[in-house]
Motif scaffolding. Sequence first.
Motif, PDB file in Angstrom:
ATOM      1  N   GLY A 246       3.623 -34.037 -18.998  1.00 18.02           N
ATOM      2  CA  GLY A 246       3.441 -35.263 -18.238  1.00 18.02           C
ATOM      3  C   GLY A 246       4.070 -36.482 -18.876  1.00 18.02           C
ATOM      4  O   GLY A 246       3.884 -37.607 -18.404  1.00 18.02           O
ATOM      5  N   GLY A 247       4.840 -36.277 -19.943  1.00 23.36           N
ATOM      6  CA  GLY A 247       5.439 -37.393 -20.665  1.00 23.36           C
ATOM      7  C   GLY A 247       6.773 -37.817 -20.079  1.00 23.36           C
ATOM      8  O   GLY A 247       7.185 -37.395 -18.997  1.00 23.36           O
ATOM      9  N   SER A 248       7.469 -38.652 -20.826  1.00 22.92           N
ATOM     10  CA  SER A 248       8.762 -39.189 -20.399  1.00 22.92           C
ATOM     11  C   SER A 248       9.901 -38.305 -20.904  1.00 22.92           C
ATOM     12  O   SER A 248       9.778 -37.645 -21.940  1.00 22.92           O
ATOM     13  CB  SER A 248       8.950 -40.611 -20.936  1.00 22.92           C
ATOM     14  OG  SER A 248       7.921 -41.472 -20.459  1.00 22.92           O
ATOM     15  N   VAL A 249      11.000 -38.317 -20.165  1.00 25.94           N
ATOM     16  CA  VAL A 249      12.178 -37.587 -20.626  1.00 25.94           C
ATOM     17  C   VAL A 249      12.798 -38.314 -21.811  1.00 25.94           C
ATOM     18  O   VAL A 249      12.578 -39.508 -22.005  1.00 25.94           O
ATOM     19  CB  VAL A 249      13.217 -37.433 -19.497  1.00 25.94           C
ATOM     20  CG1 VAL A 249      12.670 -36.583 -18.374  1.00 25.94           C
ATOM     21  CG2 VAL A 249      13.665 -38.790 -18.984  1.00 25.94           C
ATOM     22  N   SER A 250      13.572 -37.588 -22.579  1.00 23.72           N
ATOM     23  CA  SER A 250      14.233 -38.172 -23.734  1.00 23.72           C
ATOM     24  C   SER A 250      15.578 -38.765 -23.336  1.00 23.72           C
ATOM     25  O   SER A 250      16.310 -38.182 -22.526  1.00 23.72           O
ATOM     26  CB  SER A 250      14.445 -37.097 -24.810  1.00 23.72           C
ATOM     27  OG  SER A 250      15.209 -37.596 -25.886  1.00 23.72           O
ATOM     28  N   ASP A 251      15.916 -39.917 -23.887  1.00 25.91           N
ATOM     29  CA  ASP A 251      17.231 -40.504 -23.653  1.00 25.91           C
ATOM     30  C   ASP A 251      18.310 -39.786 -24.446  1.00 25.91           C
ATOM     31  O   ASP A 251      19.474 -39.745 -24.038  1.00 25.91           O
ATOM     32  CB  ASP A 251      17.234 -41.983 -24.037  1.00 25.91           C
ATOM     33  CG  ASP A 251      16.410 -42.840 -23.087  1.00 25.91           C
ATOM     34  OD1 ASP A 251      16.223 -42.432 -21.927  1.00 25.91           O
ATOM     35  OD2 ASP A 251      15.939 -43.913 -23.521  1.00 25.91           O
ATOM     36  N   VAL A 252      17.932 -39.244 -25.593  1.00 26.56           N
ATOM     37  CA  VAL A 252      18.906 -38.589 -26.463  1.00 26.56           C
ATOM     38  C   VAL A 252      18.710 -37.086 -26.449  1.00 26.56           C
ATOM     39  O   VAL A 252      17.616 -36.580 -26.194  1.00 26.56           O
ATOM     40  CB  VAL A 252      18.807 -39.119 -27.919  1.00 26.56           C
ATOM     41  CG1 VAL A 252      19.103 -40.602 -27.964  1.00 26.56           C
ATOM     42  CG2 VAL A 252      17.447 -38.812 -28.518  1.00 26.56           C
ATOM     43  N   LEU A 253      19.778 -36.360 -26.705  1.00 28.90           N
ATOM     44  CA  LEU A 253      19.736 -34.906 -26.741  1.00 28.90           C
ATOM     45  C   LEU A 253      18.877 -34.443 -27.915  1.00 28.90           C
ATOM     46  O   LEU A 253      19.092 -34.858 -29.053  1.00 28.90           O
ATOM     47  CB  LEU A 253      21.154 -34.354 -26.885  1.00 28.90           C
ATOM     48  CG  LEU A 253      21.305 -32.831 -26.847  1.00 28.90           C
ATOM     49  CD1 LEU A 253      20.901 -32.283 -25.477  1.00 28.90           C
ATOM     50  CD2 LEU A 253      22.739 -32.437 -27.178  1.00 28.90           C
ATOM     51  N   LEU A 254      17.899 -33.589 -27.612  1.00 28.80           N
ATOM     52  CA  LEU A 254      16.997 -33.077 -28.638  1.00 28.80           C
ATOM     53  C   LEU A 254      17.242 -31.595 -28.879  1.00 28.80           C
ATOM     54  O   LEU A 254      17.759 -30.883 -28.016  1.00 28.80           O
ATOM     55  CB  LEU A 254      15.543 -33.296 -28.226  1.00 28.80           C
ATOM     56  CG  LEU A 254      15.094 -34.743 -28.012  1.00 28.80           C
ATOM     57  CD1 LEU A 254      13.642 -34.774 -27.560  1.00 28.80           C
ATOM     58  CD2 LEU A 254      15.285 -35.553 -29.288  1.00 28.80           C
ATOM     59  N   GLU A 255      16.849 -31.152 -30.049  1.00 25.66           N
ATOM     60  CA  GLU A 255      16.980 -29.752 -30.442  1.00 25.66           C
ATOM     61  C   GLU A 255      15.648 -29.264 -30.982  1.00 25.66           C
ATOM     62  O   GLU A 255      14.949 -29.995 -31.685  1.00 25.66           O
ATOM     63  CB  GLU A 255      18.057 -29.614 -31.518  1.00 25.66           C
ATOM     64  CG  GLU A 255      18.216 -28.221 -32.090  1.00 25.66           C
ATOM     65  CD  GLU A 255      19.228 -28.192 -33.225  1.00 25.66           C
ATOM     66  OE1 GLU A 255      18.826 -28.508 -34.378  1.00 25.66           O
ATOM     67  OE2 GLU A 255      20.406 -27.896 -32.973  1.00 25.66           O
ATOM     68  N   GLY A 256      15.265 -28.039 -30.617  1.00 23.49           N
ATOM     69  CA  GLY A 256      14.009 -27.494 -31.105  1.00 23.49           C
ATOM     70  C   GLY A 256      14.165 -26.053 -31.539  1.00 23.49           C
ATOM     71  O   GLY A 256      14.851 -25.257 -30.878  1.00 23.49           O
ATOM     72  N   LEU A 257      13.543 -25.700 -32.654  1.00 25.03           N
ATOM     73  CA  LEU A 257      13.578 -24.333 -33.167  1.00 25.03           C
ATOM     74  C   LEU A 257      12.592 -23.463 -32.393  1.00 25.03           C
ATOM     75  O   LEU A 257      11.393 -23.760 -32.330  1.00 25.03           O
ATOM     76  CB  LEU A 257      13.221 -24.328 -34.655  1.00 25.03           C
ATOM     77  CG  LEU A 257      13.015 -22.957 -35.316  1.00 25.03           C
ATOM     78  CD1 LEU A 257      14.299 -22.138 -35.270  1.00 25.03           C
ATOM     79  CD2 LEU A 257      12.533 -23.136 -36.765  1.00 25.03           C
ATOM     80  N   LEU A 258      13.103 -22.383 -31.790  1.00 23.99           N
ATOM     81  CA  LEU A 258      12.270 -21.459 -31.023  1.00 23.99           C
ATOM     82  C   LEU A 258      12.565 -20.023 -31.468  1.00 23.99           C
ATOM     83  O   LEU A 258      13.543 -19.417 -31.021  1.00 23.99           O
ATOM     84  CB  LEU A 258      12.545 -21.578 -29.519  1.00 23.99           C
ATOM     85  CG  LEU A 258      12.301 -22.914 -28.826  1.00 23.99           C
ATOM     86  CD1 LEU A 258      12.577 -22.761 -27.331  1.00 23.99           C
ATOM     87  CD2 LEU A 258      10.877 -23.392 -29.043  1.00 23.99           C
TER      88      LEU A 258
END
Length: 249
Positions: A119-131
């Motif tokens: 339910g949060g806001s989208v990110s303005d910058v490209l994000l990376e996450g370890l999965l």
Amino acid sequence: MAAGEQPEHIRGSHFAKLGLQGDFENLNENNGPYWVLLGRHNLTLPEPLDQVIPVEKFIIHPEYNDSNVAKCYDIALLKLSHSAKLTPEVKPACLPPAGYTPPHGTKCYITGWGTTSTGGSVSDVLLEGLLPVVHYEHCSQPDWWGSTVKHCHICAGGYKVSGCIGDSGGPLNCPGENAEWEVHGVTSFVSACGCNTAKKPTVFTRMSYFIDWIKEVKTEQMGGLLVAGCVDMEESQILITGVDFRKWC
């Protein structure tokens, strides 16, 4: 991309490991025209090397079912009106061999501009996450995803980091058999109970399951471009994306 919780529609696509955003939410013939924005890191700040390219043609997998995304086949190919210019910010991706799935625990990465919490806001910058990869036998257990997950999917992540609304169609990059980074997944869906729900890792369309279909479409309908392996300078017109993003509890 969430580090806490989430739900529902997302968008994006890729032939590049970084810096590509296409607005392909609810991809169909009536919602066009479509275009892609390449080379952007911060979506709010135009950059001099941005590339905006119209989509000439798109092909949705013929067995895709809009009312049941978890059935599989959440994948589409897009052909651009002209080739992208390859730069340090816009680079081709590598595809895995047909049928190959990274071993359980393989450290993969999702990238996107999705919401950072349920339910949060989208990110303005490209994000990376370890999965890390969660193998099918584990992900399909009754108290995990059960029968919702099929062999055409690949699960990755846990309850600390996950995909979220806005990440759909983006890549899951994993180290390949020869240590090159390969796109092994296309972000498809998360749990309606929240992006970071325990025992509900992010579910991706498994790229290696569709290599033969990609090869067939490219040969017969898109000019015979790449199959598996890395895209080269002559093959920067084809993008791979998901069709839709849903949340399943």
